[in-house]
Design a protein around this motif. Structure first.
Motif, PDB file in Angstrom:
ATOM      1  N   VAL A 118      35.938  29.313  81.597  1.00 18.97           N
ATOM      2  CA  VAL A 118      35.493  29.588  82.667  1.00 18.97           C
ATOM      3  C   VAL A 118      36.094  30.361  83.680  1.00 18.97           C
ATOM      4  CG1 VAL A 118      34.144  28.578  84.554  1.00 18.97           C
ATOM      5  CG2 VAL A 118      34.215  27.338  82.296  1.00 18.97           C
ATOM      6  N   TYR A 119      35.976  31.568  83.559  1.00 19.58           N
ATOM      7  CA  TYR A 119      36.779  32.343  84.383  1.00 19.58           C
ATOM      8  C   TYR A 119      35.931  33.663  84.895  1.00 19.58           C
ATOM      9  CZ  TYR A 119      36.849  34.791  79.983  1.00 19.58           C
ATOM     10  OH  TYR A 119      36.426  35.460  78.608  1.00 19.58           O
ATOM     11  N   GLY A 120      36.651  34.523  85.669  1.00 21.88           N
ATOM     12  CA  GLY A 120      36.002  35.762  86.066  1.00 21.88           C
ATOM     13  C   GLY A 120      34.901  35.331  87.434  1.00 21.88           C
ATOM     14  N   LYS A 121      33.995  36.278  87.767  1.00 26.04           N
ATOM     15  CA  LYS A 121      32.943  35.858  88.818  1.00 26.04           C
ATOM     16  C   LYS A 121      31.557  36.214  88.188  1.00 26.04           C
ATOM     17  CE  LYS A 121      36.446  36.898  92.227  1.00 26.04           C
ATOM     18  NZ  LYS A 121      36.920  37.653  93.217  1.00 26.04           N
ATOM     19  N   GLU A 122      31.329  36.316  86.962  1.00 27.27           N
ATOM     20  CA  GLU A 122      30.073  36.706  86.636  1.00 27.27           C
ATOM     21  C   GLU A 122      29.234  35.571  86.154  1.00 27.27           C
ATOM     22  OE1 GLU A 122      29.366  40.124  83.971  1.00 27.27           O
ATOM     23  OE2 GLU A 122      31.419  40.992  84.380  1.00 27.27           O
ATOM     24  N   GLU A 123      28.120  35.372  86.983  1.00 28.15           N
ATOM     25  CA  GLU A 123      27.327  34.220  86.850  1.00 28.15           C
ATOM     26  C   GLU A 123      26.673  34.152  85.572  1.00 28.15           C
ATOM     27  OE1 GLU A 123      23.611  31.921  88.894  1.00 28.15           O
ATOM     28  OE2 GLU A 123      25.133  32.930  90.092  1.00 28.15           O
ATOM     29  N   LYS A 124      26.143  35.552  85.152  1.00 31.90           N
ATOM     30  CA  LYS A 124      25.374  35.364  83.682  1.00 31.90           C
ATOM     31  C   LYS A 124      26.261  35.228  82.576  1.00 31.90           C
ATOM     32  CE  LYS A 124      26.665  40.318  82.568  1.00 31.90           C
ATOM     33  NZ  LYS A 124      26.336  41.671  82.438  1.00 31.90           N
ATOM     34  N   VAL A 125      27.859  35.187  82.643  1.00 35.66           N
ATOM     35  CA  VAL A 125      28.584  34.682  81.484  1.00 35.66           C
ATOM     36  C   VAL A 125      28.487  33.107  81.505  1.00 35.66           C
ATOM     37  CG1 VAL A 125      30.936  34.508  81.051  1.00 35.66           C
ATOM     38  CG2 VAL A 125      29.804  36.694  81.666  1.00 35.66           C
ATOM     39  N   TRP A 126      28.557  32.703  82.988  1.00 35.87           N
ATOM     40  CA  TRP A 126      28.603  31.365  83.077  1.00 35.87           C
ATOM     41  C   TRP A 126      27.470  30.563  82.950  1.00 35.87           C
ATOM     42  CZ3 TRP A 126      30.270  31.550  88.686  1.00 35.87           C
ATOM     43  CH2 TRP A 126      31.707  32.088  88.659  1.00 35.87           C
ATOM     44  N   ARG A 127      26.138  31.157  83.033  1.00 36.70           N
ATOM     45  CA  ARG A 127      24.808  30.579  82.479  1.00 36.70           C
ATOM     46  C   ARG A 127      24.851  30.735  81.214  1.00 36.70           C
ATOM     47  NH1 ARG A 127      20.771  30.418  86.161  1.00 36.70           N
ATOM     48  NH2 ARG A 127      21.332  31.515  88.353  1.00 36.70           N
ATOM     49  N   ALA A 128      25.309  31.805  80.402  1.00 32.83           N
ATOM     50  CA  ALA A 128      25.288  31.722  78.945  1.00 32.83           C
ATOM     51  C   ALA A 128      26.345  30.773  78.215  1.00 32.83           C
ATOM     52  CB  ALA A 128      25.905  33.090  78.393  1.00 32.83           C
ATOM     53  N   LEU A 129      27.357  30.169  78.999  1.00 32.51           N
ATOM     54  CA  LEU A 129      27.914  29.269  78.607  1.00 32.51           C
ATOM     55  C   LEU A 129      27.476  27.863  78.631  1.00 32.51           C
ATOM     56  CD1 LEU A 129      30.816  27.804  77.302  1.00 32.51           C
ATOM     57  CD2 LEU A 129      31.705  28.071  79.621  1.00 32.51           C
ATOM     58  N   LEU A 135      26.157  25.141  75.823  1.00 31.32           N
ATOM     59  CA  LEU A 135      26.536  23.805  75.859  1.00 31.32           C
ATOM     60  C   LEU A 135      25.304  22.693  75.678  1.00 31.32           C
ATOM     61  CD1 LEU A 135      29.199  23.519  78.553  1.00 31.32           C
ATOM     62  CD2 LEU A 135      29.606  23.489  76.197  1.00 31.32           C
ATOM     63  N   VAL A 136      24.198  23.378  76.080  1.00 32.18           N
ATOM     64  CA  VAL A 136      23.025  22.769  76.103  1.00 32.18           C
ATOM     65  C   VAL A 136      22.496  22.578  74.689  1.00 32.18           C
ATOM     66  CG1 VAL A 136      20.557  22.785  76.556  1.00 32.18           C
ATOM     67  CG2 VAL A 136      22.103  23.220  78.164  1.00 32.18           C
ATOM     68  N   ALA A 137      22.623  23.834  73.965  1.00 33.23           N
ATOM     69  CA  ALA A 137      22.198  24.088  72.681  1.00 33.23           C
ATOM     70  C   ALA A 137      23.064  23.128  71.476  1.00 33.23           C
ATOM     71  CB  ALA A 137      22.275  25.376  72.274  1.00 33.23           C
ATOM     72  N   LEU A 138      24.259  23.087  71.788  1.00 30.46           N
ATOM     73  CA  LEU A 138      25.424  22.338  71.039  1.00 30.46           C
ATOM     74  C   LEU A 138      25.622  20.915  71.263  1.00 30.46           C
ATOM     75  CD1 LEU A 138      28.218  25.094  70.851  1.00 30.46           C
ATOM     76  CD2 LEU A 138      26.193  24.560  69.209  1.00 30.46           C
ATOM     77  N   SER A 139      24.843  20.315  72.413  1.00 22.23           N
ATOM     78  CA  SER A 139      25.030  19.083  72.801  1.00 22.23           C
ATOM     79  C   SER A 139      23.890  18.193  72.896  1.00 22.23           C
ATOM     80  CB  SER A 139      25.944  18.948  74.018  1.00 22.23           C
ATOM     81  OG  SER A 139      25.108  19.168  75.144  1.00 22.23           O
ATOM     82  N   ASP A 140      23.813  16.691  72.841  1.00 19.28           N
ATOM     83  CA  ASP A 140      22.976  15.907  73.268  1.00 19.28           C
ATOM     84  C   ASP A 140      23.538  14.692  74.097  1.00 19.28           C
ATOM     85  OD1 ASP A 140      24.074  13.972  71.566  1.00 19.28           O
ATOM     86  OD2 ASP A 140      22.801  14.434  69.891  1.00 19.28           O
ATOM     87  N   ARG A 141      22.876  13.672  74.212  1.00 24.11           N
ATOM     88  CA  ARG A 141      23.420  12.520  75.137  1.00 24.11           C
ATOM     89  C   ARG A 141      24.572  11.899  74.523  1.00 24.11           C
ATOM     90  NH1 ARG A 141      19.429  10.362  79.165  1.00 24.11           N
ATOM     91  NH2 ARG A 141      17.869  11.996  79.096  1.00 24.11           N
ATOM     92  N   THR A 142      24.812  12.083  73.079  1.00 25.54           N
ATOM     93  CA  THR A 142      26.091  11.484  72.500  1.00 25.54           C
ATOM     94  C   THR A 142      27.464  12.359  72.420  1.00 25.54           C
ATOM     95  OG1 THR A 142      25.203  11.998  70.231  1.00 25.54           O
ATOM     96  CG2 THR A 142      24.601   9.914  71.273  1.00 25.54           C
TER      97      THR A 142
END
Length: 88
Positions: free
Chosen positions: A9-20, A24-31
């Motif tokens: 998480v670096y820089g200032k580009e929100e589109k990069v943070w949105r992609a990250l 995380l949503v795609a790779l994780s669940d509640r566990t």
């Protein structure tokens, strides 16, 4: 499952943070535990768990907790922050 993300998480580009966040949503669940380590080069506010990146995480229903630096290493002044991120 555990995901480890270091210095992502670096820089200032929100589109990069949105992609990250979407990754995380795609790779994780509640566990899933996501460990995020942030050094001195992190985006503004990230080490203090504030700013646009953390707003985006909250929108996707992630909770964040800080690991006390003294628990990480003897010289807790090194500037590294470790945050535990989980889905709600």
């Amino acid at each position: 499952d555990v995901l480890l993300a270091v210095d992502v998480v670096y820089g200032k580009e929100e589109k990069v943070w949105r992609a990250l966040v979407q990754t995380l949503v795609a790779l994780s669940d509640r566990t899933t535990l996501v460990l995020m380590a942030h050094g001195n080069g992190a985006a503004p506010g990230v080490q203090q768990m504030r700013g646009r990146f953390y707003e985006l995480l909250a929108r996707e229903r992630f909770a964040v907790a800080r690991v006390e630096p003294r628990a990480l290493h003897a010289d807790h002044r090194r500037g590294v922050e470790l945050h535990c991120v989980t889905r709600r």
